[in-house]
Design a protein around this motif. Structure first.
Motif, short mmCIF file in Angstrom:
data_model
loop_
_atom_site.label_atom_id
_atom_site.label_comp_id
_atom_site.label_asym_id
_atom_site.label_seq_id
_atom_site.Cartn_x
_atom_site.Cartn_y
_atom_site.Cartn_z
N GLU A 193 0.78 -1.31 -0.19
CA GLU A 193 -0.10 0.05 -0.10
C GLU A 193 0.83 1.12 0.03
O GLU A 193 0.61 2.18 -0.82
CB GLU A 193 -0.82 -0.07 1.29
N ALA A 194 2.02 1.30 0.65
CA ALA A 194 2.78 2.35 0.89
C ALA A 194 3.73 2.56 -0.57
O ALA A 194 3.63 3.82 -1.23
CB ALA A 194 4.07 2.24 1.52
N GLN A 195 3.88 1.64 -1.50
CA GLN A 195 4.49 1.68 -2.67
C GLN A 195 3.38 2.25 -3.51
O GLN A 195 3.71 3.08 -4.59
CB GLN A 195 4.89 0.17 -3.32
N LEU A 196 2.14 1.75 -3.44
CA LEU A 196 1.08 2.40 -4.38
C LEU A 196 0.98 3.86 -4.23
O LEU A 196 0.89 4.48 -4.92
CB LEU A 196 -0.18 1.63 -3.75
N SER A 197 0.96 4.01 -2.76
CA SER A 197 0.72 5.63 -2.59
C SER A 197 2.10 6.55 -3.33
O SER A 197 1.79 7.63 -3.85
CB SER A 197 0.94 5.86 -1.07
N GLU A 198 3.35 5.92 -2.98
CA GLU A 198 4.36 6.64 -3.63
C GLU A 198 4.05 6.75 -5.32
O GLU A 198 4.39 7.90 -5.69
CB GLU A 198 5.74 6.00 -3.21
N ALA A 199 3.89 5.64 -5.78
CA ALA A 199 3.63 5.43 -7.13
C ALA A 199 2.59 6.46 -7.60
O ALA A 199 2.64 7.22 -8.62
CB ALA A 199 3.31 4.35 -7.76
N MET A 200 1.51 6.85 -7.09
CA MET A 200 0.71 7.79 -7.18
C MET A 200 0.91 9.04 -7.41
O MET A 200 0.46 10.19 -7.96
CB MET A 200 -0.63 7.40 -6.69
N ILE A 201 1.68 9.24 -6.38
CA ILE A 201 2.39 10.81 -6.06
C ILE A 201 3.19 11.06 -7.17
O ILE A 201 3.17 12.19 -7.91
CB ILE A 201 3.04 10.95 -4.95
N ASN A 202 3.95 10.28 -7.66
CA ASN A 202 4.92 10.39 -8.70
C ASN A 202 4.19 10.69 -10.02
O ASN A 202 4.55 11.41 -10.98
CB ASN A 202 6.03 9.31 -8.96
N ASN A 203 3.22 9.87 -10.33
CA ASN A 203 2.25 9.97 -11.49
C ASN A 203 1.64 11.25 -11.50
O ASN A 203 1.30 11.73 -12.44
CB ASN A 203 1.39 8.61 -11.18
N ASN A 204 1.06 11.60 -10.48
CA ASN A 204 0.32 13.15 -10.40
C ASN A 204 1.43 14.27 -10.73
O ASN A 204 1.04 15.02 -11.49
CB ASN A 204 -0.24 13.17 -8.97
N ALA A 205 2.45 13.99 -10.37
CA ALA A 205 3.60 15.14 -10.58
C ALA A 205 4.04 15.11 -11.89
O ALA A 205 4.10 15.98 -12.62
CB ALA A 205 4.91 14.98 -9.74
N SER A 206 4.00 13.75 -12.66
CA SER A 206 4.41 13.76 -13.97
C SER A 206 3.37 14.25 -14.87
O SER A 206 3.66 14.89 -15.91
CB SER A 206 4.86 12.26 -14.45
N GLU A 207 2.18 13.91 -14.46
CA GLU A 207 1.02 14.57 -15.39
C GLU A 207 1.12 15.98 -15.24
O GLU A 207 0.70 16.50 -16.28
CB GLU A 207 -0.37 14.08 -14.67
N LYS A 208 1.30 16.67 -14.25
CA LYS A 208 1.30 18.05 -14.21
C LYS A 208 2.41 18.70 -14.99
O LYS A 208 2.56 19.72 -15.86
CB LYS A 208 1.31 18.52 -12.67
N LEU A 209 3.64 18.02 -14.70
CA LEU A 209 4.81 18.55 -15.64
C LEU A 209 4.62 18.40 -17.01
O LEU A 209 5.01 19.18 -17.76
CB LEU A 209 6.20 17.91 -15.17
N SER A 210 3.84 17.17 -17.51
CA SER A 210 3.91 16.90 -18.81
C SER A 210 2.76 18.04 -19.55
O SER A 210 3.05 18.48 -20.60
CB SER A 210 3.24 15.56 -18.96
#
Length: 410
Positions: A148-165
């Motif tokens: 569950e912690a890995q899933l939370s970290e992956a979701m944060i990274n994904n949100n940041a990548s979407e905003k930068l993109s």
């Protein structure tokens, strides 16, 4: 040849004849005197005197109907209130000393005990497996939290990548990598959750194994289910019992049941809780109450089973004794009359003759309810009746009678 007894019998017969058949002539001749006065006028006999001369003299009683308890009498037998044949649920060798038939046992007494063999070891193994299964739960839950912690970290990274993109600061490749990381983390969470479920299933399976092992050990001791008497010896020491093998038979005789069968024509007269009295073949009298009344008739005899519960604290009554049962039923209005009052009409119907209107004989059919030492109880008569008890055989309906009344019991 002795002629004196013959002469004496002849003289007695002549005297009886004169007394019975010539009584009026003899009394008339004795009471009549010659008329010496020519002025004496003889009167004709009255109409009532003529009617009395034609009437038949009978003896009757004035009877008043009374209510009696018309008990229903049936024959039956005693039955144990409870009876059970204890059988083994598992296999094993008997290691307990036998109890002899006739012994009194109480609920919970061990009647047969079997050799445990490896059952205790099987229980210990099942308990160890349960403990091992329980240790897997914390490990599975830790893996689930990590996923569950890995899933939370992956979701944060994904949100940041979407905003930068969106601002043109991140490449599409970077965005695809973060999305793939989210999917991978979600798969790990599902796998961890499955691991927790598997660990819980392992615990339930281990608990079932422990319960089965404990139940198998419980089956090694066959106990009495209720207070009662042993109707058979318990299994002998050293004998092998298989599943279904007989250990002992226990019966309960206090209270005891009296069982009889009632015809379908009489079943409506019995109610639950009705008082009952029974006389055993030994002469003992017992009392009880109706505890069961069958709703289904026997297919062959068309009778209904009736059970009466009777206290038997001293265990005097035994299973299978014959008995005569009298069950209290609703009372009937009846007349108590001597048996001599009964007669038959020309059609063969049982009844009595009573003094009817204008002192004429009348036949009334009756129903015999009970025969006692004091007389018979009859139903079918009016509430008050003048019943002819002597002379009813020599008259028919409509014949005038001249009754002489006597008290009952004379």
């Amino acid at each position: 040849m002795r002629i004196f007894p013959i002469i004496a019998a002849f003289i007695a017969s002549v005297l009886v004849y004169l007394f019975i058949f010539q009584r009026d002539s003899l009394s008339g001749g004795a009471e009549s005197t010659p008329a010496t006065d020519e002025n004496v006028v003889t009167s004709e006999p009255s109409q009532d005197a003529a009617e009395d001369a034609n009437a038949v003299r009978v003896i009757a009683v004035k009877s008043i109907a009374r209510e009696i308890d018309s008990a229903l009498v049936i024959r039956g037998q005693t039955e144990a209130d409870r009876e059970v044949e204890l059988q083994s649920e598992t296999s094993g060798q008997v290691i307990s000393n036998p109890l002899r038939k006739g012994a009194f046992v109480t609920a919970g007494d061990v009647l047969c005990e079997l050799d445990p063999a490896t059952r205790e070891a099987n229980l210990a193994e099942a308990i160890a497996r349960l403990a091992e299964a329980k240790t897997r739960i914390p490990e599975a839950k830790a893996r689930q939290k990590e996923a569950e912690a890995q899933l939370s970290e992956a979701m944060i990274n994904n949100n940041a990548s979407e905003k930068l993109s969106e601002g043109g600061y991140a490449s599409d490749v970077r965005l695809a990598q973060t999305r793939a990381a989210v999917s991978s983390a979600e798969a790990l969470v599902e796998a961890a959750a499955s691991g927790v479920g598997a660990a819980q299933s392992g615990i339930q399976s281990a608990e079932a194994s422990v319960a089965a092992a404990e139940k198998e050990i419980e089956r090694l001791r066959i106990s009495a289910p209720f207070d009662g008497l042993l109707e058979s010896d318990t299994a002998e020491l050293g004998s092998l019992l298989l599943p279904g093998g007989a250990c002992a038979t226990v019966i309960q005789l206090d209270p005891i049941k009296l069982v009889g069968f009632v015809p379908e024509t009489e079943i409506s007269r019995i109610t639950l809780g009705a008082d009952a009295r029974a006389r055993m073949a030994t002469g003992d009298d017992v009392t009880g109450q109706v505890s069961f009344l069958s709703r289904s008739a026997d297919q062959i005899t068309r009778t209904f089973r009736v059970e009466i519960q009777v206290p038997n604290p001293d265990l005097i009554l035994r299973d299978g004794q014959t008995t005569e049962i009298r069950i209290s039923a609703e009372g009937n209005q009846a007349h108590l009359l001597p048996q001599s009052a009964l007669t038959l009409n020309d059609a063969g119907v049982l009844g009595v003759r009573i003094v009817g209107p204008q002192n004429t004989a009348k036949f009334v059919p009756v129903v015999l309810l009970k025969d006692t030492n004091q007389g018979i109880w009859l139903a079918g008569l009016p509430d008050t009746a003048e019943v002819i008890i002597i002379g009813q055989e020599y008259i028919i309906d409509g014949v005038p009678v001249l009754p002489t009344y006597q008290e009952l019991g004379q």
